[in-house]
Write an enzyme that holds these catalytic residues in place. Structure first.
Site, PDB file in Angstrom:
ATOM      1  CG  ASN B 396      -1.981   1.046   1.028  1.00 49.20           C
ATOM      2  OD1 ASN B 396      -2.001   2.061   0.304  1.00 49.20           O
ATOM      3  ND2 ASN B 396      -3.270   0.770   1.994  1.00 49.20           N
ATOM      4  CG  ASP B 397       1.567   3.066   3.661  1.00 47.69           C
ATOM      5  OD1 ASP B 397       0.594   3.716   3.142  1.00 47.69           O
ATOM      6  OD2 ASP B 397       1.688   2.929   4.741  1.00 47.69           O
ATOM      7  CB  VAL B 398       5.883   0.560  -0.871  1.00 48.75           C
ATOM      8  CG1 VAL B 398       6.415   0.366   0.386  1.00 48.75           C
ATOM      9  CG2 VAL B 398       5.206  -0.637  -1.275  1.00 48.75           C
ATOM     10  CB  ALA B 437       1.570   5.787   6.487  1.00 49.10           C
TER      11      ALA B 437
END
Lengths: 99, 471
Positions: B396-398, B437
């Site tokens: 997700n965040d990456v 995050a």
């Protein structure tokens, strides 16, 4: 005497840090988990200190502390090398089936 | 002090012992060097194992050892626990296992320090006491800190950062206190009570330090704990005048530190920020303000398979979700089908994907993915724009473009995989819940993105079935 010993040991430490940095910074991202397992296994070297405390027969408490330390360090040595080997065996370049 | 004096005269037995330690140290370094290539890695590991064997046998022959029953007991217990920990722990549980082994490392070192001090505190020198104190505080910290990390990874403890007001002040006070006691003990080695206070503060510091760290920061924390365990072992070497402990401790401590630096760079965050920031807790960012909010294009596994059938090139982007769903084998099965149909399949691995460095690589290797198909961020990031379909499996965040486009976003500046540039994106995800995050992901509302909700393993299997049926 204590001070001279300390300086010799500091030499060893600084040189080891330097040599370690050279070697470790070349480990590819691919092998970072095996690297952690590997350093975990060699950190079991505290076994050499634990063995002496467990075996010098100073008093029972000391021997017990030593024996627990021996067990904890042995877990890392045995488990660490086994799991590193298990992981490294999986990293293979395969012959791809021709499409 | 029951240590050798390094400057003592000639003593053949002592020289043989120190020689064994030197050979062991060299073998450890050579072994590590082997890890720079996957072809030489196993040989390197065997060299290191030989080094360990030499060091242990050399020590067992030491004249200070007078009885063997406690030693044998410890070795047996350690082996009985160590073999299953090495042999049967599944690869998906690797972060937990590594955290636990750091705890054992810290424990061993702390116990050695306590025994050494208790046996000799009446006639310890200043340097010796300083080194022993450092060893014990680092060892104790590593022990409790690693147990906390283990608990969080196992889900026994809450994974979200636990914070309270004034937390930084409390932690810094304890840290300062530990330092003050350490200096005091160095000056006054016989002050036994302070040694045990220091031990307790060390145990407390480990708990306080890790309690505030959240799941996605685990890679950095695990590396730091690795580093502390190494430094504690090096301090033991200083206290016992044992060179091999210093060399190993330096290698272990250095390796942990290098990895921690790589990890925090990959998150575009400083150490300080990871240790004192408590990332996940303070994120109450308004999703609209981050620029997200829009229509999500939901598809079925069949729709996704349809898309893949037309693709000439595919990049798979795995994340922690793949580990949770244990979907690595399903990924491989799907990739096999695609490759047999002539589609090129590569894997893009973000440095902080998963919960520890290299986590995704190990899982994919376990599923028999050839390592020349695994690419690091820098090596593959320019390839996305030439790629037909990217499949995001539980990451997700990456892959969140907000890191590039939204200056106000908490993850702004973090290097991400340019998944958004590929012609189409298939995102396998359990639900629309934000990633670690706590930031909404702009990628998911892009017109070229298709979301397939559900268990990744199941979805991948369905996609493979759909491909097979029509292919």
């Amino acid at each position: 005497m204590e001070c001279e010993n300390f300086i010799i040991l500091l030499y060893i430490f600084v040189l080891a840090i330097f040599a370690g940095y050279q070697v470790i910074s070349k480990v590819p991202q691919l092998l970072h988990t095996p690297l952690m397992a590997f350093t975990n296994a060699i950190s079991g070297i505290s076994l050499v200190a634990s063995l002496i405390i467990a075996g010098e027969g100073r008093n029972t408490i000391s021997s017990i502390l030593g024996a627990v330390a021996v067990a904890a360090a042995t877990i890392n040595v045995v488990g660490g090398f086994l799991i590193t080997d298990r992981m490294l065996r999986m990293f293979k370049k395969k012959e791809r089936a021709k499409a | 002090m029951n240590a050798y004096n390094l400057l003592a005269g000639i003593d053949l037995r002592q020289d043989a012992y120190l020689g064994a330690l030197l050979i062991a140290s060299l073998l450890f370094l050579l072994g590590l060097r082997g890890l720079s290539h996957s072809e030489t890695a196993r040989r390197g590991m065997k060299l290191a194992a030989a080094g360990m064997f030499i060091a242990v046998v050399g020590t067992l022959l030491d004249k200070r050892i007078v009885s063997y029953e406690w030693i044998i007991g410890g070795l047996i217990v350690g082996t009985v626990i160590g073999v299953p920990m090495g042999q049967w722990i599944p690869m998906t549980k690797m972060p937990e296992r590594i955290a636990l082994s750091h705890a054992f490392g810290g424990l061993a070192v702390a116990l050695v320090g306590v025994a050494e001090y208790t046996n000799h505190y009446m006639h310890l020198g200043h340097f010796d006491t300083g080194a022993l104190s450092l060893e014990v505080v680092l060892g104790a910290m590593t022990f409790t800190g690693s147990l906390m990390a283990f608990g969080k990874l196992m889900g026994v403890l809450p994974g979200r950062p636990q914070t309270f007001p004034g937390q930084n002040a409390v932690n810094l006070t304890f840290l300062g206190g530990a330092l003050a006691i350490l200096l005091f003990l160095t000056a006054r080695p016989e002050q036994q009570m302070f040694f045990y206070i220091l031990l307790s503060v060390g145990l407390l510091l480990g708990i306080l330090g890790v309690v505030r760290i959240g799941g996605a920061d685990m890679p950095v924390v695990i590396c730091l704990l690795n580093s502390y365990a190494g430094l504690a072992a090096a301090a033991t070497g200083f206290a016992l005048y044992n060179p091999v402990l210093i060399v190993c401790g330096a290698l272990d401590g250095g390796s942990g530190l290098i990895l921690a630096l790589i990890m925090s760079r990959a998150m575009n965050r400083s150490f300080k920020n990871v240790v004192f920031g408590a990332f996940g807790a303070r994120l109450l960012v308004d999703p609209v303000a981050t620029g997200a909010g829009g229509t999500v294009h939901e598809g079925t596994s069949e729709d996704a398979a349809e898309l893949l059938k037309l693709a000439g090139s595919v990049i798979v982007v795995p994340g922690y979700g793949m580990a949770v769903a244990q979907a690595q084998h399903a990924v491989r099965d799907l990739a096999d089908l695609l490759e047999n149909a002539g589609t090129s399949v590569r894997y893009a691995i973000h440095p902080v994907a998963g919960r520890m460095p290299g986590h995704m690589n190990v899982l994919l290797a376990e599923a028999n993915v050839s390592y020349d198909q695994l690419f690091e961020l820098e090596a593959i990031n320019d390839e996305f724009q030439r790629t037909d379909v990217s499949i995001v499996v539980g990451a997700n965040d990456v892959v969140n473009p907000a890191a590039k486009n939204t200056p106000g976003s908490p993850i702004f500046g973090m290097p991400i995989l340019n998944v958004d540039q590929s012609k189409a994106v298939i995102v396998l995800k359990r639900s629309m819940r934000p990633g670690f995050a706590g930031v909404e992901n702009e990628l998911f509302v892009q017109p070229n993105a298709m979301m397939v909700f559900g268990d990744a393993k199941k979805t991948l299997a369905e996609m493979a079935a759909a491909l097979k049926k029509e292919g």
